[in-house]
Structure formats: structure tokens, C-alpha cells
Design a protein around this motif. Structure first.
Motif, PDB file in Angstrom:
ATOM      1  N   ILE A  92       9.552  -3.938 -25.616  1.00  0.00           N
ATOM      2  CA  ILE A  92       8.858  -2.698 -25.981  1.00  0.00           C
ATOM      3  C   ILE A  92       9.825  -1.518 -25.950  1.00  0.00           C
ATOM      4  O   ILE A  92       9.825  -0.680 -26.865  1.00  0.00           O
ATOM      5  CB  ILE A  92       7.661  -2.457 -25.041  1.00  0.00           C
ATOM      6  N   GLU A  93      10.685  -1.466 -24.946  1.00  0.00           N
ATOM      7  CA  GLU A  93      11.662  -0.372 -24.858  1.00  0.00           C
ATOM      8  C   GLU A  93      12.613  -0.387 -26.048  1.00  0.00           C
ATOM      9  O   GLU A  93      12.896   0.662 -26.653  1.00  0.00           O
ATOM     10  CB  GLU A  93      12.458  -0.487 -23.555  1.00  0.00           C
ATOM     11  N   LYS A  99      12.422   2.351 -33.406  1.00  0.00           N
ATOM     12  CA  LYS A  99      11.541   3.178 -34.229  1.00  0.00           C
ATOM     13  C   LYS A  99      12.073   4.604 -34.335  1.00  0.00           C
ATOM     14  O   LYS A  99      12.049   5.211 -35.410  1.00  0.00           O
ATOM     15  CB  LYS A  99      10.124   3.191 -33.663  1.00  0.00           C
ATOM     16  N   GLU A 100      12.575   5.126 -33.226  1.00  0.00           N
ATOM     17  CA  GLU A 100      13.126   6.486 -33.240  1.00  0.00           C
ATOM     18  C   GLU A 100      14.314   6.607 -34.187  1.00  0.00           C
ATOM     19  O   GLU A 100      14.585   7.690 -34.721  1.00  0.00           O
ATOM     20  CB  GLU A 100      13.541   6.894 -31.826  1.00  0.00           C
ATOM     21  N   LEU A 101      15.014   5.512 -34.414  1.00  0.00           N
ATOM     22  CA  LEU A 101      16.169   5.514 -35.317  1.00  0.00           C
ATOM     23  C   LEU A 101      15.772   5.364 -36.781  1.00  0.00           C
ATOM     24  O   LEU A 101      16.611   5.461 -37.662  1.00  0.00           O
ATOM     25  CB  LEU A 101      17.138   4.393 -34.928  1.00  0.00           C
ATOM     26  N   ALA A 131       1.994  -1.403 -28.494  1.00  0.00           N
ATOM     27  CA  ALA A 131       2.735  -0.307 -27.879  1.00  0.00           C
ATOM     28  C   ALA A 131       3.478   0.551 -28.898  1.00  0.00           C
ATOM     29  O   ALA A 131       3.687   1.755 -28.664  1.00  0.00           O
ATOM     30  CB  ALA A 131       3.729  -0.861 -26.852  1.00  0.00           C
ATOM     31  N   VAL A 132       3.921  -0.059 -30.007  1.00  0.00           N
ATOM     32  CA  VAL A 132       4.748   0.658 -30.988  1.00  0.00           C
ATOM     33  C   VAL A 132       4.183   0.406 -32.385  1.00  0.00           C
ATOM     34  O   VAL A 132       4.082  -0.740 -32.814  1.00  0.00           O
ATOM     35  CB  VAL A 132       6.222   0.198 -30.929  1.00  0.00           C
ATOM     36  N   ASP A 133       3.852   1.464 -33.073  1.00  0.00           N
ATOM     37  CA  ASP A 133       3.272   1.355 -34.415  1.00  0.00           C
ATOM     38  C   ASP A 133       4.385   1.152 -35.437  1.00  0.00           C
ATOM     39  O   ASP A 133       4.859   2.097 -36.070  1.00  0.00           O
ATOM     40  CB  ASP A 133       2.450   2.598 -34.739  1.00  0.00           C
ATOM     41  N   LEU A 134       4.818  -0.099 -35.560  1.00  0.00           N
ATOM     42  CA  LEU A 134       5.935  -0.444 -36.434  1.00  0.00           C
ATOM     43  C   LEU A 134       5.777  -1.915 -36.819  1.00  0.00           C
ATOM     44  O   LEU A 134       5.386  -2.734 -35.987  1.00  0.00           O
ATOM     45  CB  LEU A 134       7.260  -0.244 -35.683  1.00  0.00           C
ATOM     46  N   PRO A 161      -2.535  -5.816 -37.297  1.00  0.00           N
ATOM     47  CA  PRO A 161      -2.005  -5.101 -38.468  1.00  0.00           C
ATOM     48  C   PRO A 161      -0.507  -4.829 -38.416  1.00  0.00           C
ATOM     49  O   PRO A 161       0.121  -4.638 -39.465  1.00  0.00           O
ATOM     50  CB  PRO A 161      -2.807  -3.790 -38.482  1.00  0.00           C
ATOM     51  N   ASN A 162       0.093  -4.818 -37.234  1.00  0.00           N
ATOM     52  CA  ASN A 162       1.525  -4.548 -37.132  1.00  0.00           C
ATOM     53  C   ASN A 162       2.378  -5.808 -37.159  1.00  0.00           C
ATOM     54  O   ASN A 162       3.609  -5.716 -37.218  1.00  0.00           O
ATOM     55  CB  ASN A 162       1.836  -3.772 -35.851  1.00  0.00           C
ATOM     56  N   ILE A 163       1.759  -6.978 -37.110  1.00  0.00           N
ATOM     57  CA  ILE A 163       2.516  -8.235 -37.155  1.00  0.00           C
ATOM     58  C   ILE A 163       2.432  -8.772 -38.581  1.00  0.00           C
ATOM     59  O   ILE A 163       1.399  -9.283 -39.002  1.00  0.00           O
ATOM     60  CB  ILE A 163       1.983  -9.239 -36.123  1.00  0.00           C
TER      61      ILE A 163
END
Length: 300
Positions: A92-93, A99-101, A131-134, A161-163
């Protein structure tokens, strides 16, 4: 072939991570490698996977490599960054940092060593997706992780939906069909096995995350295009050509031979992280790689 609107489709190169002799990441060579891939027409890039030696990169180095690749790509093709771990928290980290990149998605390997049951795999991947919308592409490679992500488990995960897809590296064509049946037509079905890329495309695969496309990106792109166009004789010819090189690339543990080939192309040195060791330049395999690359027109 499958839906052309899928984000992760076609030839995605599992990039090697070029390194200086002292072990530092070689940013200049990495950017040159990215540009060579894009010039050859690849459809996406995958930094920090198995081929990128993610297991021996520090957290800071991992993020740095993803940043260098994402900046160099500048939106020209999707970047699917490796961000997996056998620790859900660490995955997750890494995913948040990627994602920030500005990556387009992350590749999440089946947790290795701790041997989770199928229920644990569902919990792990759904926790990252929550945990992360990506977008997430699952990565099933039982030869390295011990655990096998079963088709029915993929079917459950595909409801999130994110997988959005899977890199299936079993080399089993029946497995590919089973995953397609369990996960549906909209799910991105990518091969993780260069040896079986043509049959994988034929049974409904959307593309490949490839090692051999490091030194031979255009060859693999042309093979995928021939398959999409229904030109079976050309696809068979190109597949035989790529197999000449693929067999050599997996004679020693990946990415040792892959880095020996990119070195010949001026795209970084042969350095790999311990406990891997670089290929001896006087080894018979280096001469075989050189001869094969000459035969394929990759070097003079």
C-alpha cells in the motif's frame, strides 16, 4: 483479439534497471532505454518488476526508478509500476508513492514466502485496491512466489473496480482460458511468459509483459501486430525468431542475460544486485547472445 480500448494492452516491456559498476542506478542509461523502447513502438513500460530487480532496490531507489521512467515517458504510453510486496502494508505504501508520481497503474505480485491461502490473497489485493484509487494488474508467477493465484480467485478479485487485469506467468494456455472465463472479457489478460506469447495471444490474451522486448522491442511489437492482423505465417516466423533469443535470456536467472544484451546495445552495463552476479564476458552464453543478436539484426 480483445478490446482495443483496454489501458494495458499490447507489448509492455518489463524494464531492466541499469546500474553503474558501484551498484547505483544509472539514470542516464535508464532514460536511453525508455526512449529506445518508445521508438520501437511498445505499448507500455513496467519499471520495478522482477526484471527490474525490485526485490533488491531500497524503498527510495524503487520510487526513484519509477519517477525517472514516468518523467521520461511523459504520458506517451502507460506506465505500470511494480509496487508489490509480501507485506500488505508495504504494498500500500509503495502504491501510494507510485500514484503520487503519476503512474497509470501498479503491478501487484502474489505475496511470496509467507504462503497465504486464497482467502488471504483476496484480502491482500482488495486492501491495496481499497486504499489507493489506481488501476491494479495482478501478477501470478508461482515459480517465484510458491503460491498460485487460482482462476476462481481472480474472478472474485475482478469484481473490484480498481483490479483491472493480470500478468499470468504460468505458461499454461488452459489457465489463460480459465482466467478469461472467470474474470470476463473486460479484464486485461497479459502474458508473463515470453516462451508462450503467440499461443497466449491466440487463446484471447490482450498482450504481454515481456523480458525479450528489452533488447528486441520491435520484434515483439511486430509479432503482436501480426497476430492482431490475423497474419499467422508472419506471426509464426517472428515467434520463432524471438524464441531464439528468449531461450538464451532464460539460461541464467533473469535479468542477468537481459542486461548482457542491453549492454551490447549501449543501454547500460551488466551490473546486477547481489546475490545475482553479472554474466562473465568470456562465458559461452555471452558469445551465443551476441551471435543471436547479430542474426536478428539487433547489433552489427
Amino acid at each position: 483479439m480483445a478490446d482495443t480500448h483496454k489501458l494495458f494492452r499490447g507489448v509492455l516491456t518489463a524494464l531492466v534497471t541499469p546500474m553503474h559498476e558501484d551498484g547505483r542506478v544509472d539514470d542516464e542509461a535508464l532514460v536511453k532505454l525508455v526512449e529506445a523502447q518508445l521508438a520501437a513502438g511498445v505499448h507500455g513500460l513496467v519499471p520495478c518488476g522482477t526484471t527490474g530487480e525490485a526485490t533488491t532496490l531500497s524503498h527510495a531507489e524503487h520510487i526513484h526508478v519509477v519517477e525517472v521512467v514516468t518523467r521520461a515517458v511523459a504520458g506517451r504510453v502507460p506506465v505500470l509500476a511494480g509496487a508489490g510486496s509480501n507485506s500488505t502494508r508495504e504494498a500500500i505504501e509503495l502504491t501510494r508513492a507510485c500514484k503520487e508520481l503519476g503512474v497509470d497503474g501498479t503491478l501487484q505480485v502474489v505475496p511470496y514466502y509467507n504462503k497465504p491461502p486464497q482467502a488471504g490473497l483476496i484480502r491482500h489485493f482488495e486492501a491495496i485496491a481499497d486504499a489507493v484509487d489506481l488501476p491494479i494488474v495482478l501478477y501470478n508467477v508461482p515459480s517465484r512466489t510458491v503460491r498460485d493465484l487460482l482462476p476462481e480467485t481472480v474472478g472474485v478479485l475482478a469484481r473490484h473496480p480498481n483490479i483491472v487485469g493480470i500478468k499470468e506467468a504460468t505458461g499454461d494456455m488452459h489457465r489463460a482460458v480459465e482466467v478469461r472465463e472467470a474474470a470476463g472479457e473486460e479484464f486485461c489478460l497479459l502474458s508473463g511468459d515470453d516462451f508462450t506469447m503467440l499461443p497466449f495471444f491466440a487463446v484471447g490474451g490482450d498482450g504481454i509483459i515481456s523480458v525479450v522486448s528489452n533488447p528486441a522491442p520491435k520484434l515483439v511489437v511486430d509479432l503482436f501486430a501480426a497476430t492482431c492482423e490475423g497474419d499467422l505465417p508472419r506471426a509464426q516466423l517472428l515467434n520463432r525468431q524471438q524464441l531464439q533469443l528468449t531461450r538464451l535470456l532464460f539460461t541464467e536467472p533473469n535479468p542477468i542475460p537481459a542486461k548482457a544484451t542491453t549492454m551490447r546495445l549501449g543501454l547500460g552495463g551488466p551490473t546486477v544486485r547481489s546475490p545475482l552476479v553479472p554474466l562473465d564476458p568470456d562465458a559461452p552464453l555471452q558469445a551465443q547472445l551476441d551471435a543471436c543478436m547479430r542474426e536478428l539484426g539487433l547489433i552489427a
